[in-house]
Design a protein around this motif. Sequence first.
Motif, PDB file in Angstrom:
ATOM      1  N   ALA A 128       0.827  -1.213   0.000  1.00  0.00           N
ATOM      2  CA  ALA A 128       0.000   0.000   0.000  1.00  0.00           C
ATOM      3  C   ALA A 128       0.859   1.261   0.000  1.00  0.00           C
ATOM      4  N   GLU A 129       1.916   1.257   0.823  1.00  0.00           N
ATOM      5  CA  GLU A 129       2.824   2.404   0.869  1.00  0.00           C
ATOM      6  C   GLU A 129       3.540   2.589  -0.464  1.00  0.00           C
ATOM      7  N   CYS A 130       3.915   1.477  -1.072  1.00  0.00           N
ATOM      8  CA  CYS A 130       4.616   1.517  -2.362  1.00  0.00           C
ATOM      9  C   CYS A 130       3.722   2.129  -3.438  1.00  0.00           C
ATOM     10  N   MET A 131       2.477   1.689  -3.489  1.00  0.00           N
ATOM     11  CA  MET A 131       1.545   2.227  -4.488  1.00  0.00           C
ATOM     12  C   MET A 131       1.228   3.702  -4.222  1.00  0.00           C
ATOM     13  N   THR A 132       1.171   4.065  -2.934  1.00  0.00           N
ATOM     14  CA  THR A 132       0.924   5.459  -2.578  1.00  0.00           C
ATOM     15  C   THR A 132       2.079   6.342  -3.020  1.00  0.00           C
ATOM     16  N   GLN A 133       3.303   5.878  -2.753  1.00  0.00           N
ATOM     17  CA  GLN A 133       4.477   6.643  -3.183  1.00  0.00           C
ATOM     18  C   GLN A 133       4.502   6.785  -4.699  1.00  0.00           C
ATOM     19  N   LEU A 134       4.200   5.698  -5.407  1.00  0.00           N
ATOM     20  CA  LEU A 134       4.196   5.734  -6.874  1.00  0.00           C
ATOM     21  C   LEU A 134       3.142   6.705  -7.394  1.00  0.00           C
ATOM     22  N   PHE A 135       1.960   6.700  -6.771  1.00  0.00           N
ATOM     23  CA  PHE A 135       0.883   7.600  -7.211  1.00  0.00           C
ATOM     24  C   PHE A 135       1.304   9.062  -7.090  1.00  0.00           C
ATOM     25  N   PHE A 136       1.792   9.452  -5.914  1.00  0.00           N
ATOM     26  CA  PHE A 136       2.150  10.855  -5.712  1.00  0.00           C
ATOM     27  C   PHE A 136       3.386  11.247  -6.527  1.00  0.00           C
ATOM     28  N   PHE A 137       4.297  10.291  -6.704  1.00  0.00           N
ATOM     29  CA  PHE A 137       5.452  10.563  -7.554  1.00  0.00           C
ATOM     30  C   PHE A 137       4.998  10.881  -8.981  1.00  0.00           C
ATOM     31  N   CYS A 138       4.131  10.032  -9.538  1.00  0.00           N
ATOM     32  CA  CYS A 138       3.618  10.266 -10.902  1.00  0.00           C
ATOM     33  C   CYS A 138       2.860  11.581 -10.978  1.00  0.00           C
ATOM     34  N   PHE A 139       2.041  11.852  -9.966  1.00  0.00           N
ATOM     35  CA  PHE A 139       1.233  13.074  -9.961  1.00  0.00           C
ATOM     36  C   PHE A 139       2.113  14.315  -9.997  1.00  0.00           C
ATOM     37  N   PHE A 140       3.097  14.381  -9.115  1.00  0.00           N
ATOM     38  CA  PHE A 140       3.928  15.582  -9.030  1.00  0.00           C
ATOM     39  C   PHE A 140       4.885  15.731 -10.217  1.00  0.00           C
ATOM     40  N   VAL A 141       5.367  14.599 -10.749  1.00  0.00           N
ATOM     41  CA  VAL A 141       6.251  14.683 -11.908  1.00  0.00           C
ATOM     42  C   VAL A 141       5.503  15.210 -13.128  1.00  0.00           C
ATOM     43  N   ILE A 142       4.291  14.705 -13.353  1.00  0.00           N
ATOM     44  CA  ILE A 142       3.490  15.190 -14.480  1.00  0.00           C
ATOM     45  C   ILE A 142       3.108  16.649 -14.259  1.00  0.00           C
ATOM     46  N   ASP A 143       2.777  16.998 -13.025  1.00  0.00           N
ATOM     47  CA  ASP A 143       2.504  18.403 -12.693  1.00  0.00           C
ATOM     48  C   ASP A 143       3.660  19.296 -13.104  1.00  0.00           C
ATOM     49  N   GLU A 144       4.874  18.855 -12.775  1.00  0.00           N
ATOM     50  CA  GLU A 144       6.047  19.670 -13.092  1.00  0.00           C
ATOM     51  C   GLU A 144       6.201  19.864 -14.597  1.00  0.00           C
ATOM     52  N   CYS A 145       5.905  18.816 -15.369  1.00  0.00           N
ATOM     53  CA  CYS A 145       5.964  18.935 -16.833  1.00  0.00           C
ATOM     54  C   CYS A 145       5.121  20.111 -17.319  1.00  0.00           C
ATOM     55  N   TYR A 146       3.894  20.187 -16.822  1.00  0.00           N
ATOM     56  CA  TYR A 146       2.961  21.188 -17.331  1.00  0.00           C
ATOM     57  C   TYR A 146       3.142  22.556 -16.681  1.00  0.00           C
ATOM     58  N   ILE A 147       3.680  22.593 -15.472  1.00  0.00           N
ATOM     59  CA  ILE A 147       4.013  23.893 -14.877  1.00  0.00           C
ATOM     60  C   ILE A 147       5.133  24.545 -15.679  1.00  0.00           C
ATOM     61  N   LEU A 148       6.143  23.756 -16.051  1.00  0.00           N
ATOM     62  CA  LEU A 148       7.225  24.281 -16.882  1.00  0.00           C
ATOM     63  C   LEU A 148       6.700  24.736 -18.239  1.00  0.00           C
ATOM     64  N   THR A 149       5.702  24.023 -18.757  1.00  0.00           N
ATOM     65  CA  THR A 149       5.079  24.422 -20.021  1.00  0.00           C
ATOM     66  C   THR A 149       4.332  25.743 -19.864  1.00  0.00           C
ATOM     67  N   ALA A 150       3.576  25.864 -18.777  1.00  0.00           N
ATOM     68  CA  ALA A 150       2.847  27.110 -18.516  1.00  0.00           C
ATOM     69  C   ALA A 150       3.802  28.285 -18.362  1.00  0.00           C
ATOM     70  N   MET A 151       4.947  28.041 -17.728  1.00  0.00           N
ATOM     71  CA  MET A 151       5.940  29.103 -17.565  1.00  0.00           C
ATOM     72  C   MET A 151       6.514  29.535 -18.909  1.00  0.00           C
ATOM     73  N   ALA A 152       6.694  28.581 -19.828  1.00  0.00           N
ATOM     74  CA  ALA A 152       7.186  28.925 -21.173  1.00  0.00           C
ATOM     75  C   ALA A 152       6.163  29.770 -21.908  1.00  0.00           C
ATOM     76  N   TYR A 153       4.888  29.406 -21.779  1.00  0.00           N
ATOM     77  CA  TYR A 153       3.839  30.191 -22.439  1.00  0.00           C
ATOM     78  C   TYR A 153       3.758  31.601 -21.845  1.00  0.00           C
ATOM     79  N   ASP A 154       3.941  31.686 -20.532  1.00  0.00           N
ATOM     80  CA  ASP A 154       3.943  32.990 -19.873  1.00  0.00           C
ATOM     81  C   ASP A 154       5.060  33.878 -20.410  1.00  0.00           C
ATOM     82  N   ARG A 155       6.250  33.314 -20.605  1.00  0.00           N
ATOM     83  CA  ARG A 155       7.376  34.090 -21.161  1.00  0.00           C
ATOM     84  C   ARG A 155       7.093  34.497 -22.610  1.00  0.00           C
ATOM     85  N   TYR A 156       6.432  33.618 -23.362  1.00  0.00           N
ATOM     86  CA  TYR A 156       6.045  33.953 -24.735  1.00  0.00           C
ATOM     87  C   TYR A 156       5.084  35.141 -24.739  1.00  0.00           C
ATOM     88  N   ALA A 157       4.078  35.083 -23.858  1.00  0.00           N
ATOM     89  CA  ALA A 157       3.101  36.173 -23.790  1.00  0.00           C
ATOM     90  C   ALA A 157       3.760  37.480 -23.359  1.00  0.00           C
TER      91      ALA A 157
END
Length: 309
Positions: A94-123
């Motif tokens: 259960a702990e392993c699956m929980t760690q994997l879930f939050f790891f995936c969630f935050f890593v994907i979040d970071e992908c799109y936050i960096l994308t949003a920051m690039a769009y902000d610089r473009y604007a």
Amino acid sequence: MTIGNASSVKEFILLGLTQQPQLQLPLFFLFLGIYVVSMVGNLGLIVLIVLNPHLHTPMYYFLFNLSLTDLCYSSVITPRMLVGFVKQNIISHAECMTQLFFFCFFVIDECYILTAMAYDRYAAICKPLLYQVTMSHQVCLLMTVGVCVMGLVGAIAHIVCMLRLTFCDDNIINHYMCDIPPLLRLSCTSTSINELVVFIVVGVNVIVPTLTIFISYTLILSNILNIHSAEGRSKAFSTCGSHVIAVSLFFGAAAFMYLKPSSASVDEDKLSTIFYTIVGPMLNPFIYSIRNKDVHIALRKTLKKSIFT
């Protein structure tokens, strides 16, 4: 607890970063230091942005979210890693699956936050007169919601596929965290669906942000080259330089980790994971603040207030 009424494995053993006893203690203090620096740096940046009204702009709004994400997903990984340096690191399913879930969630979040920051610089650079409308509070909020939705969808997809697997006897994970590749190696049932989902989810969450960032910076570079003032070009480059470094570090390590052949060595997996789970969150606050005059001003003001109050 059983897994899908078929697995005999109730817990996993994380082997950690290395099995060499003479390296355990030095590595413990090294990564403890990295974790402390990461926590102080990201938390400090968050506090600065919150306390200083002149940093309440879209650029620093996304930087706030980036620091918060780094703070969270570094905390999901590093403490468990540190345990492995001082004793046998046993983690329940259960702990392993929980760690994997939050790891995936935050890593994907970071992908799109960096994308949003690039769009902000473009604007900001390509459409300065429309910037306040293009990056309004409502738009920033919607982009943040979109970031969280993408993270949630990706994390759920990985966890649902992982829960369908059967783990029979081997419960030793040759890694310092519950990541997808080492878990797939332990499964005694077919992992073809999981591998397909990994390829699709990771492909989408790397290629789409990468293309968006590439297009944004192509347009930014074209606009910068048309600026006649050397000072103006220098300012524009310095504004984007930090983000380019952070993007290169994160997406480079992530692509190397997940878009390579499954036959690649475990040591390569561990090394690339360290870069975007531990080293990246530590470096980001410094990457965005070392040459940032706004952050320097905010830091001086905050220190003066704390001294005189």
